[in-house]
Design a protein around this motif. Structure first.
Motif, PDB file in Angstrom:
ATOM      1  N   ARG A 155       0.837  -1.204   0.000  1.00 47.39           N
ATOM      2  CA  ARG A 155       0.000   0.000   0.000  1.00 47.39           C
ATOM      3  C   ARG A 155       0.874   1.258   0.000  1.00 47.39           C
ATOM      4  NH1 ARG A 155      -3.607  -3.010   2.928  1.00 47.39           N
ATOM      5  NH2 ARG A 155      -2.619  -2.518   4.908  1.00 47.39           N
ATOM      6  N   PHE A 156       1.915   1.256   0.834  1.00 44.67           N
ATOM      7  CA  PHE A 156       2.822   2.400   0.905  1.00 44.67           C
ATOM      8  C   PHE A 156       3.521   2.613  -0.437  1.00 44.67           C
ATOM      9  CE2 PHE A 156       7.204   3.895   1.492  1.00 44.67           C
ATOM     10  CZ  PHE A 156       6.942   5.176   1.941  1.00 44.67           C
ATOM     11  N   SER A 166       2.595   1.673  -3.353  1.00 39.79           N
ATOM     12  CA  SER A 166       1.598   2.110  -4.328  1.00 39.79           C
ATOM     13  C   SER A 166       1.330   3.601  -4.190  1.00 39.79           C
ATOM     14  CB  SER A 166       0.306   1.312  -4.148  1.00 39.79           C
ATOM     15  OG  SER A 166      -0.689   1.777  -5.011  1.00 39.79           O
ATOM     16  N   ARG A 167       1.228   4.076  -2.958  1.00 36.95           N
ATOM     17  CA  ARG A 167       0.972   5.490  -2.714  1.00 36.95           C
ATOM     18  C   ARG A 167       2.143   6.355  -3.194  1.00 36.95           C
ATOM     19  NH1 ARG A 167       0.145   5.439   2.696  1.00 36.95           N
ATOM     20  NH2 ARG A 167       2.095   6.458   3.196  1.00 36.95           N
ATOM     21  N   GLY A 207       2.408   6.117  -6.958  1.00 34.65           N
ATOM     22  CA  GLY A 207       1.260   6.832  -7.503  1.00 34.65           C
ATOM     23  C   GLY A 207       1.497   8.333  -7.532  1.00 34.65           C
ATOM     24  N   ALA A 208       2.132   8.865  -6.489  1.00 40.48           N
ATOM     25  CA  ALA A 208       2.443  10.299  -6.458  1.00 40.48           C
ATOM     26  C   ALA A 208       3.411  10.655  -7.588  1.00 40.48           C
ATOM     27  CB  ALA A 208       3.037  10.680  -5.099  1.00 40.48           C
ATOM     28  N   SER A 227     -10.387   1.282  -4.367  1.00 35.04           N
ATOM     29  CA  SER A 227      -9.610   1.412  -3.143  1.00 35.04           C
ATOM     30  C   SER A 227     -10.576   1.614  -1.992  1.00 35.04           C
ATOM     31  CB  SER A 227      -8.645   2.594  -3.232  1.00 35.04           C
ATOM     32  OG  SER A 227      -7.961   2.751  -2.010  1.00 35.04           O
ATOM     33  N   ASP A 242      -9.778   3.349   0.505  1.00 35.54           N
ATOM     34  CA  ASP A 242      -9.485   4.707   0.947  1.00 35.54           C
ATOM     35  C   ASP A 242     -10.029   5.699  -0.091  1.00 35.54           C
ATOM     36  OD1 ASP A 242      -8.383   7.144   1.648  1.00 35.54           O
ATOM     37  OD2 ASP A 242      -6.316   6.434   1.690  1.00 35.54           O
ATOM     38  N   HIS A 277      -9.576   8.877  -0.524  1.00 37.35           N
ATOM     39  CA  HIS A 277      -8.546   9.769  -1.062  1.00 37.35           C
ATOM     40  C   HIS A 277      -7.729   9.048  -2.136  1.00 37.35           C
ATOM     41  CE1 HIS A 277      -5.519  12.904  -1.275  1.00 37.35           C
ATOM     42  NE2 HIS A 277      -4.597  11.976  -1.099  1.00 37.35           N
ATOM     43  N   GLU A 278      -7.340   7.814  -1.866  1.00 37.83           N
ATOM     44  CA  GLU A 278      -6.545   7.048  -2.836  1.00 37.83           C
ATOM     45  C   GLU A 278      -7.364   6.758  -4.087  1.00 37.83           C
ATOM     46  OE1 GLU A 278      -3.490   5.297  -4.761  1.00 37.83           O
ATOM     47  OE2 GLU A 278      -3.395   6.498  -2.934  1.00 37.83           O
ATOM     48  N   GLN A 287      -7.297   9.831  -6.167  1.00 36.69           N
ATOM     49  CA  GLN A 287      -5.996   9.975  -6.831  1.00 36.69           C
ATOM     50  C   GLN A 287      -5.925   9.100  -8.079  1.00 36.69           C
ATOM     51  OE1 GLN A 287      -3.766  12.331  -5.800  1.00 36.69           O
ATOM     52  NE2 GLN A 287      -5.472  12.754  -4.441  1.00 36.69           N
ATOM     53  N   ARG A 288      -6.418   7.891  -7.973  1.00 33.78           N
ATOM     54  CA  ARG A 288      -6.402   6.966  -9.114  1.00 33.78           C
ATOM     55  C   ARG A 288      -7.304   7.464 -10.243  1.00 33.78           C
ATOM     56  NH1 ARG A 288      -6.489   1.131  -5.923  1.00 33.78           N
ATOM     57  NH2 ARG A 288      -4.498   1.472  -4.844  1.00 33.78           N
TER      58      ARG A 288
END
Length: 155
Positions: free
Chosen positions: A67-68, A70-71, A74-75, A109, A111, A113-114, A117-118
């Motif tokens: 998950r980390f 990916s985040r 992703g950024a 997701s 989440d 927020h995530e 973002q996607r």
């Protein structure tokens, strides 16, 4: 001596200065992180197959790392797409090759927020066609702000 008096900071003790809230991660750092993630995931998959599973803490740590990672990746992809995509812009074939497969998977997701973002990344790449007016306005404003921010940065 009262307890309150003993808890007063000495004038010789410097106040703690916390570090920055953000740090630069180079593309090499990100590449190293992704390589380590792949090695760890492959090793854990072998271990899982041999033992019929993993201990719960290790399985949970793997999920947290994924998950980390990916985040963080992703950024990076978001900035890449903001610089090379956007409304009415066809992605360069190199960018499409590099991140296209990431945009093919569902933006699901747990989440919110995530998930947003996607969706934003898909919008930047021209792959999000069913967008309501509110989301379109929000994404366009965010992209326009990134263009102003990027014009002051070196490329």
């Amino acid at each position: 001596m009262r307890i309150e008096d003993s808890q007063q900071p000495s004038s010789a003790v410097k106040t703690l200065a916390l570090g920055p809230r953000e740090m630069v991660m180079t593309d090499r750092d990100l590449t190293d992180l992704l390589k380590l993630q792949r090695v760890l995931n492959d090793s854990l998959a072998e271990q899982e197959a041999l033992n019929g599973g993993l201990i719960p803490k290790l399985a949970a740590a793997r999920e947290d790392l994924n998950r980390f990672t990916s985040r963080v990746s992703g950024a990076y992809v978001t900035v890449l797409l903001e610089r090379n995509g956007g409304p009415g812009v066809a992605l360069h074939p190199i960018v499409e090759f590099a991140v296209g497969h990431l945009l093919d998977s569902p933006p699901d997701s747990d989440d919110p927020h995530e998930r947003e973002q996607r969706l934003y990344r898909r919008w930047l790449a021209g792959r999000l066609l069913d967008v309501d007016d509110e989301m379109e306005t929000s994404f366009r404003k965010r992209w326009e702000e990134s263009q102003r921010d990027d014009s002051t940065a070196t490329r």
